[in-house]
Design an enzyme around this catalytic site. Structure first.
Site, PDB file in Angstrom:
ATOM      1  N   ASP A 155       0.866  -1.183   0.000  1.00  0.00           N
ATOM      2  CA  ASP A 155       0.000   0.000   0.000  1.00  0.00           C
ATOM      3  C   ASP A 155       0.898   1.227   0.000  1.00  0.00           C
ATOM      4  OD1 ASP A 155      -2.482   1.488   0.295  1.00  0.00           O
ATOM      5  OD2 ASP A 155      -1.791   1.960   2.301  1.00  0.00           O
ATOM      6  N   SER A 156       0.296   2.387  -0.224  1.00  0.00           N
ATOM      7  CA  SER A 156       1.071   3.619  -0.183  1.00  0.00           C
ATOM      8  C   SER A 156       1.501   3.954   1.255  1.00  0.00           C
ATOM      9  CB  SER A 156       0.239   4.763  -0.757  1.00  0.00           C
ATOM     10  OG  SER A 156      -0.986   4.858  -0.060  1.00  0.00           O
ATOM     11  N   CYS A 174      -3.679  -0.927  -2.146  1.00  0.00           N
ATOM     12  CA  CYS A 174      -3.939   0.485  -2.447  1.00  0.00           C
ATOM     13  C   CYS A 174      -4.876   0.610  -3.656  1.00  0.00           C
ATOM     14  CB  CYS A 174      -2.607   1.156  -2.748  1.00  0.00           C
ATOM     15  SG  CYS A 174      -2.742   2.877  -3.217  1.00  0.00           S
ATOM     16  N   GLU A 215      -5.539   9.273   8.984  1.00  0.00           N
ATOM     17  CA  GLU A 215      -4.152   9.193   9.469  1.00  0.00           C
ATOM     18  C   GLU A 215      -3.967   9.981  10.760  1.00  0.00           C
ATOM     19  OE1 GLU A 215      -0.888   9.106   7.024  1.00  0.00           O
ATOM     20  OE2 GLU A 215      -1.851   7.580   5.797  1.00  0.00           O
ATOM     21  N   CYS A 275     -11.100   3.316  -1.143  1.00  0.00           N
ATOM     22  CA  CYS A 275      -9.796   3.781  -0.656  1.00  0.00           C
ATOM     23  C   CYS A 275      -9.522   3.054   0.649  1.00  0.00           C
ATOM     24  CB  CYS A 275      -9.829   5.294  -0.441  1.00  0.00           C
ATOM     25  SG  CYS A 275      -8.339   5.942   0.331  1.00  0.00           S
ATOM     26  N   HIS A 308      -8.215   3.909   3.311  1.00  0.00           N
ATOM     27  CA  HIS A 308      -8.420   4.645   4.561  1.00  0.00           C
ATOM     28  C   HIS A 308      -9.896   4.786   4.944  1.00  0.00           C
ATOM     29  CE1 HIS A 308      -4.320   5.701   3.723  1.00  0.00           C
ATOM     30  NE2 HIS A 308      -4.207   6.396   4.834  1.00  0.00           N
TER      31      HIS A 308
HETATM   32  N1  DGL Z   1      -3.865   3.856  -0.187  1.00  0.00           N
HETATM   33  C1  DGL Z   1      -4.496   4.868  -0.978  1.00  0.00           C
HETATM   34  C2  DGL Z   1      -5.695   4.284  -1.718  1.00  0.00           C
HETATM   35  O1  DGL Z   1      -6.288   3.306  -1.327  1.00  0.00           O
HETATM   36  C3  DGL Z   1      -4.929   6.054  -0.146  1.00  0.00           C
HETATM   37  C4  DGL Z   1      -3.812   6.918   0.373  1.00  0.00           C
HETATM   38  C5  DGL Z   1      -3.001   7.601  -0.704  1.00  0.00           C
HETATM   39  O2  DGL Z   1      -3.467   8.583  -1.315  1.00  0.00           O
HETATM   40  O3  DGL Z   1      -1.902   7.140  -0.918  1.00  0.00           O
HETATM   41  O4  DGL Z   1      -6.076   4.825  -2.729  1.00  0.00           O
END
Ligand code: DGL
Length: 275
Positions: A12-13, A75, A154, A186, A188
């Site tokens: 993931d990011s 992600c 976050e 997403c 989050h």
């Molecule tokens: N992990 C990213 C997603 O699911 C969200 C956070 C980001 O913008 O990196 O799109």
């Protein structure tokens, strides 16, 4: 299918993919899992398609070096733009969260009107819209980027009064579209589920792609005969302490293996730092 002891790879990011990790760990308790969070380069959401593809390739290469048998792109932004490139360039199965989310939404909706929320990158790519329309072209999709949700999650502000206001601001428009299903596109957003539920009401079903992807994974993973609990190995590209604090919160564990790794072509930075 024969059980294979190689680990699963998840990237993931940053920390958001831990919502996906948590579901995978719950469903596959005996698998070893390697999680990589690109905390040095988060967020991916506002970045260009090519940059996200480049990062996704580097993340997958790192996981392949750890000998993973399958890669889950937790992600949504990476899933939306990099899935095909990764599938074409790596020899293990690469699974994205988009298709399972689209399938789940198409099965749940009764009135054929589906909302999708995600990062700017995910919504711009129209990956969910295309995936849903491919399943049934008559389904109507209404999508909206909600970039501030990532920071709220976050910051640990899931239950902060300001969060409800921001969620209202982003989601109020869905009311007139009469959606009956909303995809949380997403990593989050499941963290903000309560506030989202409060705003859209009980009559709208929420689709969490971190749960939807498990069915896809079952196609690739043999039911384990192991009795031993799988090991978790976490890697990040920066800010281990922040990652650890959020991971403890989301996963409810305190004792885990976490290491920092550096990805990408950074030889020139090393050169400068070393003088
Ligand atoms: N992990 C990213 C997603 O699911 C969200 C956070 C980001 O913008 O990196 O799109």
């Amino acid at each position: 299918m024969k059980a294979n002891k190689q680990p699963l790879g998840v990237f993931d990011s940053g920390v958001g993919g831990l919502t996906v990790f948590k579901e995978i760990r719950r469903r596959f308790p005996n698998e070893d899992i390697i999680y990589f969070g690109d905390t040095a380069r988060v967020p991916y959401g506002p970045k260009s398609k090519n940059t996200v593809i480049e990062y996704s390739i580097q993340n997958s290469r790192f996981l392949m070096q750890q000998n993973v048998k399958l890669i889950v792109i937790a992600c949504n932004t990476s899933s939306a733009v990099a899935l095909n490139v990764l599938q074409d360039n790596f020899s293990v199965p690469i699974l994205s969260v988009i298709e399972p989310g689209a399938i789940a939404a198409s099965k749940i909706t009764k009135n054929g009107r589906i909302g999708v929320i995600g990062t700017e990158g995910t919504i711009r790519s129209q990956a969910y819209t295309k995936a849903i329309k491919l399943i049934d072209s008559k389904l109507e999709v209404f999508s909206k980027p909600c970039p501030l949700f990532v920071s709220l999650a976050e910051e640990g502000w899931a239950n902060h009064p300001i969060t409800l206001k921001i969620v209202e601001e982003y989601l109020n428009g869905f009311e007139k579209e009469k959606i009956d299903t909303l995809v949380l596109g997403c990593t989050h957003y499941p963290i903000l589920k309560e506030a989202i539920r409060q705003v859209v009401g009980d009559q709208v079903a929420l689709v969490d792609s971190s749960i939807a992807i498990l069915a896809d994974m079952e196609d690739y993973l043999a039911e384990s005969t192991e009795t031993e609990t799988g090991k978790d190995l976490f890697f990040v590209s920066d800010n281990e302490d922040k990652f650890k604090a959020i991971a403890e919160d989301i996963l409810n564990i305190t004792d885990f293996s976490l290491s920092k790794v550096k990805l990408g072509e950074s030889w020139y930075i090393d050169h400068i730092l070393k003088g």
